[in-house]
Design an enzyme around this catalytic site. Structure first.
Site, PDB file in Angstrom:
ATOM      1  N   HIS A  97       1.130  -1.265   0.148  1.00 20.01           N
ATOM      2  CA  HIS A  97       0.337  -0.071   0.128  1.00 20.01           C
ATOM      3  C   HIS A  97       0.978   1.083   0.054  1.00 20.01           C
ATOM      4  CE1 HIS A  97      -4.390   1.412   1.572  1.00 20.01           C
ATOM      5  NE2 HIS A  97      -3.952   1.351   0.829  1.00 20.01           N
ATOM      6  N   ASP A 124      -9.223  -0.648   3.599  1.00 19.25           N
ATOM      7  CA  ASP A 124      -8.251  -1.589   4.822  1.00 19.25           C
ATOM      8  C   ASP A 124      -9.233  -1.260   6.602  1.00 19.25           C
ATOM      9  OD1 ASP A 124      -6.073  -1.565   5.259  1.00 19.25           O
ATOM     10  OD2 ASP A 124      -5.021  -0.012   4.719  1.00 19.25           O
ATOM     11  N   HIS A 126      -7.308  -1.294   8.478  1.00 22.66           N
ATOM     12  CA  HIS A 126      -5.794   0.076   9.336  1.00 22.66           C
ATOM     13  C   HIS A 126      -5.181   1.410   8.249  1.00 22.66           C
ATOM     14  CE1 HIS A 126      -3.762  -3.621   8.407  1.00 22.66           C
ATOM     15  NE2 HIS A 126      -3.855  -4.110  10.481  1.00 22.66           N
ATOM     16  N   ASP A 128      -3.101   3.650   7.924  1.00 24.48           N
ATOM     17  CA  ASP A 128      -1.694   4.371   7.299  1.00 24.48           C
ATOM     18  C   ASP A 128      -1.467   5.538   7.502  1.00 24.48           C
ATOM     19  OD1 ASP A 128      -1.901   1.932   7.009  1.00 24.48           O
ATOM     20  OD2 ASP A 128      -2.804   1.943   4.750  1.00 24.48           O
ATOM     21  N   HIS A 141       4.271   0.752   4.030  1.00 27.18           N
ATOM     22  CA  HIS A 141       2.793   0.576   3.352  1.00 27.18           C
ATOM     23  C   HIS A 141       2.257   0.899   4.938  1.00 27.18           C
ATOM     24  CE1 HIS A 141       2.786  -3.521   5.374  1.00 27.18           C
ATOM     25  NE2 HIS A 141       3.292  -2.876   6.150  1.00 27.18           N
ATOM     26  N   ASP A 227      -7.303  -2.424  -0.566  1.00 21.36           N
ATOM     27  CA  ASP A 227      -6.533  -3.039   0.441  1.00 21.36           C
ATOM     28  C   ASP A 227      -7.333  -4.489   0.932  1.00 21.36           C
ATOM     29  OD1 ASP A 227      -5.084  -4.439   2.641  1.00 21.36           O
ATOM     30  OD2 ASP A 227      -3.852  -2.415   3.444  1.00 21.36           O
ATOM     31  N   ASP A 229      -6.932  -6.334   2.308  1.00 22.64           N
ATOM     32  CA  ASP A 229      -7.130  -6.454   4.405  1.00 22.64           C
ATOM     33  C   ASP A 229      -7.990  -5.509   4.714  1.00 22.64           C
ATOM     34  OD1 ASP A 229      -6.271  -4.354   5.954  1.00 22.64           O
ATOM     35  OD2 ASP A 229      -4.448  -4.864   5.363  1.00 22.64           O
ATOM     36  N   GLU A 272      -2.317  -5.451  -1.683  1.00 22.52           N
ATOM     37  CA  GLU A 272      -1.321  -5.723  -0.688  1.00 22.52           C
ATOM     38  C   GLU A 272      -1.948  -7.652  -0.576  1.00 22.52           C
ATOM     39  OE1 GLU A 272       0.732  -5.072   2.127  1.00 22.52           O
ATOM     40  OE2 GLU A 272       0.733  -3.437   2.258  1.00 22.52           O
TER      41      GLU A 272
END
Length: 302
Positions: A97, A124, A126, A128, A141, A227, A229, A272
């Site tokens: 990412h 996402d 997260h 980030d 990332h 992303d 995830d 990712e």
């Protein structure tokens, strides 16, 4: 119909786990180009960008692999800029990412030139929003949003022509459920709009997306930074930093379909995907399904 430019960036230089560099080819094996062509789009696969290998070194001054991350993002920036100048929809196939720095900086510059309002939807687990001063790992990332907001290492900010490629009001996070302690404070200080999993649990994906998209108009360019995830690892096992408790398959499909309904999708990152951790390319195949929905596929004519 629009022309979609597929841009591969096969690197895990910003990550902590090997394997995301195989993501672009996993998406190709999963039939991404054919799936979009079946929907009536012209698709041009630009192949994979070239960049330095991952040296797998320890962090220096709070960041790992800064020169390599800069080089990869410069390549992404130029490729996305070229696609936008041709009036194509750039679809960046990551890679990790950190590549969103180059991608979104290019989109932000184009939007300023065209006097369009940029809206970034960040899907996402997260946020980030780490920086070199607060990151527990130094992995970039985990820093692209901070860089895009003008708070990252000097070599990674200002690419759009302004120190901050985007402002806090143009960014919406969806699916968040893993935030570092210092990131929480940064999110609060920056006034970022975060629709975490508690919000989705309490209000549902439909109401969440209605909030996200309420002020999108004909002058809006939507960029989705996806992303994998963001999804629960039970659905998408092929990611390096999976976190339990993400959106379900149907919730994510609804999210994508509601974005498509606006007709304002202009660019996309898909990042990712880690085939080394996947099961028979399941995560890449799932990504292709969601990309199809994002580009307008639906069960019925609506």
């Amino acid at each position: 119909m629009a022309t979609v430019s597929l841009i591969g960036a096969p690197t895990d230089v910003g990550a902590s786990v090997r394997g995301a560099g195989m993501g672009p080819d996993a998406l190709r094996v999963a039939g991404l180009a054919a799936a979009l062509q079946a929907q009536g789009f012209d698709v041009i696969d630009r192949g994979n960008l070239a960049g330095p290998p991952n040296p797998w070194q320890q962090p220096a001054q709070g960041v790992r692999h800064l020169p390599e991350v800069v080089a990869w993002n410069r390549a992404v920036f130029e490729a996305v800029s070229t696609a936008l100048a041709m009036n194509h929809v750039p679809l960046l196939m990551g890679g990790d990412h950190c590549l969103a720095i180059g991608s979104i900086s290019a989109v932000a510059r184009q939007c300023r030139q065209e006097r369009k309002n940029l809206r970034v939807i960040w899907l996402d687990a997260h946020t980030d929003v780490n920086t070199e001063t607060i990151s527990p790992s130094g992995n970039i990332h985990g820093m692209p949003v901070a860089c895009l907001l003008g708070h990252g290492p000097a070599d990674l900010v200002g690419w759009s022509g302004e120190r901050a490629a985007i402002d806090a009001g143009s960014l919406d996070f969806i699916g968040i459920r893993s935030v570092d302690a210092d990131e929480r404070q940064a999110i609060k200080q920056m006034g970022l709009q975060v629709f975490d999993m508690r919000h989705i649990d309490e209000h549902g994906m439909r109401n969440t997306m209605t909030e996200v998209l309420q002020d999108v108009d004909e002058d809006t360019h939507i960029h989705v930074s996806f992303d994998l995830d963001c999804l629960d690892p039970m659905e998408a096992p092929g990611v390096g930093t999976g976190v339990r408790g993400g959106p379900t398959y149907r919730e994510m499909q609804l999210c994508m379909e509601m974005i498509a309904d606006t007709g304002r999708l202009g660019s996309l990152d898909v990042v990712e995907i880690n085939p080394a951790l996947d099961v028979r390319n399941r995560t890449a195949e799932l990504a292709v399904e969601f990309i199809q929905s994002l580009f307008g596929a639906s069960t019925l004519v609506r």
